[in-house]
Design an enzyme around this catalytic site. Structure first.
Site, PDB file in Angstrom:
ATOM      1  N   THR A  73       0.053  -4.109   0.995  1.00  0.00           N
ATOM      2  CA  THR A  73      -0.985  -3.473   1.801  1.00  0.00           C
ATOM      3  C   THR A  73      -1.451  -2.197   1.119  1.00  0.00           C
ATOM      4  OG1 THR A  73       0.096  -4.247   3.804  1.00  0.00           O
ATOM      5  CG2 THR A  73      -1.484  -2.483   4.042  1.00  0.00           C
ATOM      6  N   LEU A  74      -2.735  -2.087   0.911  1.00  0.00           N
ATOM      7  CA  LEU A  74      -3.279  -0.854   0.347  1.00  0.00           C
ATOM      8  C   LEU A  74      -3.975  -0.042   1.425  1.00  0.00           C
ATOM      9  CD1 LEU A  74      -4.749  -2.138  -3.030  1.00  0.00           C
ATOM     10  CD2 LEU A  74      -2.686  -0.795  -2.681  1.00  0.00           C
TER      11      LEU A  74
END
Lengths: 245, 223
Positions: A23-24
């Protein structure tokens, strides 16, 4: 381990294959959730919006769900991560039920489990991008707790996520008291949700209020709050600046 | 358009201050109960103190999730120790364990600033103070956390610790009586609360002595 070192020496040079796996930033997000303890249990409120950046993409997202017999989970942040968490909890509750031993996981246990899950994901630099509110009653004991995406957790008489922390908590600090009646609790939550509606850009005017007591969970049908826009300053907005709009 | 990078930090500072003072036959460990993030208060009633063993209490401030994970880790290790040795861990033993546990995560540290307080095997008070990666020292008193810069000089002044450079090393344990030490702790937190925004709400004090363990609370300013 190699990945861990490189991410520390230069955070900008994470290798690209691993990037696509973690997840960014969040995509579809829900905004604040507020929870309060009241006489018979916990009351929780959340609107039904799922924003895609600045677009209001989804308008019927249920951001509060019952968990097992004794708990209610509300989430803000990435909706897909919330769905993932519900999947984990399904499995947790299933295993708990399969023991068939008369015991069941209470809200304290579910909160502890969620805390561990969130913290572990944060340790792997791949967080579940949510702020969770977990409330419930078991054996007459009321419980209300919260966990953030990096694992910060606590319990209190009233909790909120996101903007709720800035706008709702102060109201709750002033007006919450022990043994609120159901009507007073709902009025208090609605007051907070109304302020959020006026001031939180990602709030929508379609909300649900959920209640959990010893008897079980009830999640209301979606409804909207009455708002007031009849301020004199809004009647003639350009009166002090002719030519503007 | 450069690729958007991760914009979250795995750390946060949830604030708060901790203090421990060692006496001839007691040890006082104290911490406030405020938990904050940025300029917000998350809750006014969160304990930073954890009893690790019968005669060993730890107070930690910093990043709450790491503090809690550290407390759980040490409690689990203590349980195993009890199974294997059929006795409680002594405070100096726990001190070493804490140091090793912190250093184990030297390259992704527990953001936790700890003071360990307790009674050694002779019943004398002992305090150990740590940094986030496990470097530690046995001292007569210490403070950690957001208010430590305000508290430590005051403790230095009031407890008149002998110079650590003296040879032979002089005992740093305070000659103050237990009620005097508790009173000093209350004074110190009241002062720190005035000037440190992250310290306040309530003070939790744990006193360890020959008769066992005792807890006291004192209200602090809520602003």
């Amino acid at each position: 381990m190699q990945l861990m070192d490189s991410s520390h020496s230069n955070p900008m040079s994470l290798c690209s294959q691993a990037d696509s796996q973690r997840t960014l930033y969040p995509y579809v997000t829900g905004t604040s959730v507020i929870g309060v303890k009241y006489k018979d249990g916990i009351l929780m409120a959340a609107d039904m919006g799922g924003s895609y950046g600045s677009t209001l993409r989804y308008k019927s997202v249920e951001r509060m769900k019952p968990i097992g017999k004794h708990s209610l989970l509300g989430a803000s942040g990435e909706i897909s991560d919330f769905q993932e968490i519900l999947h984990y909890l399904d499995e947790l509750i299933l295993y708990d039920n399969m023991w068939d031993d008369g015991n069941s996981l209470g809200p304290k246990e579910v909160h502890s489990y969620l805390t561990r899950v969130m913290y572990n994901r944060r340790n792997k630099f791949n967080p579940l991008w949510n702020s969770l509110v977990l409330g419930g009653v078991k054996n007459g004991q009321k419980y209300l707790g919260t966990v953030s995406m990096i694992g910060v957790h606590f319990e209190d008489n009233h909790v909120a996520t996101g903007f709720g922390n800035h706008l709702a908590r102060p109201i709750l600090r002033d007006e919450w008291h022990e043994d609120l009646s159901f009507e007073d609790g709902v009025k208090l939550l609605e007051k907070c949700m109304r302020v959020l509606l006026y001031r939180d850009r990602s709030a929508v005017n379609k909300l649900q209020i959920a209640k959990i007591t010893e008897e079980g969970v009830t999640i209301s049908q979606p409804y909207s709050l009455k708002t007031f826009w009849g301020f004199s300053a809004f009647q003639n907005p350009t009166v002090g600046a002719e030519g503007s709009w | 358009m450069t690729k958007q990078q991760a914009n979250w930090s795995p750390y946060d500072n949830n604030g708060g201050s901790c203090v421990a003072i060692a006496g001839a036959d007691y040890c006082v460990i104290a911490a406030d109960t405020r938990m904050s993030t940025g300029y917000n208060i998350l809750t006014r009633d969160y304990s930073k103190i954890c009893k690790l063993a019968d005669k060993c209490v730890m107070a930690s401030s910093g990043f709450q999730a790491d503090v809690r994970a550290l407390q759980k880790h040490l409690a689990a290790r203590h349980l195993i120790y009890q199974h294997q040795h059929n006795k409680q861990m002594s405070c100096p033993a726990m001190a070493q364990l804490l140091s090793n546990t912190l250093y184990y995560k030297r390259f992704f540290p527990y953001y936790s600033f700890n003071v360990l307080g307790g009674l050694d095997n002779e019943g004398k008070g002992c305090v150990f103070t740590y940094d986030a990666v496990g470097s530690y020292e046995k001292v007569g008193y210490s403070s950690q956390g957001s208010g430590s810069t305000l508290i430590m000089p005051f403790l230095d002044n009031q407890l008149k610790s002998p110079s650590p450079l003296l040879l032979p090393a002089l005992d740093a344990v305070t000659p103050l009586s237990e009620p005097e030490a508790v009173d000093l702790v209350k004074t110190v937190f009241a002062s720190a609360t005035e000037r440190d925004i992250y310290t306040g709400d309530k003070l939790e004090i744990v006193i360890l002595n020959a008769s066992g363990i005792r807890r006291e609370y004192m209200d602090l300013r809520k602003d």
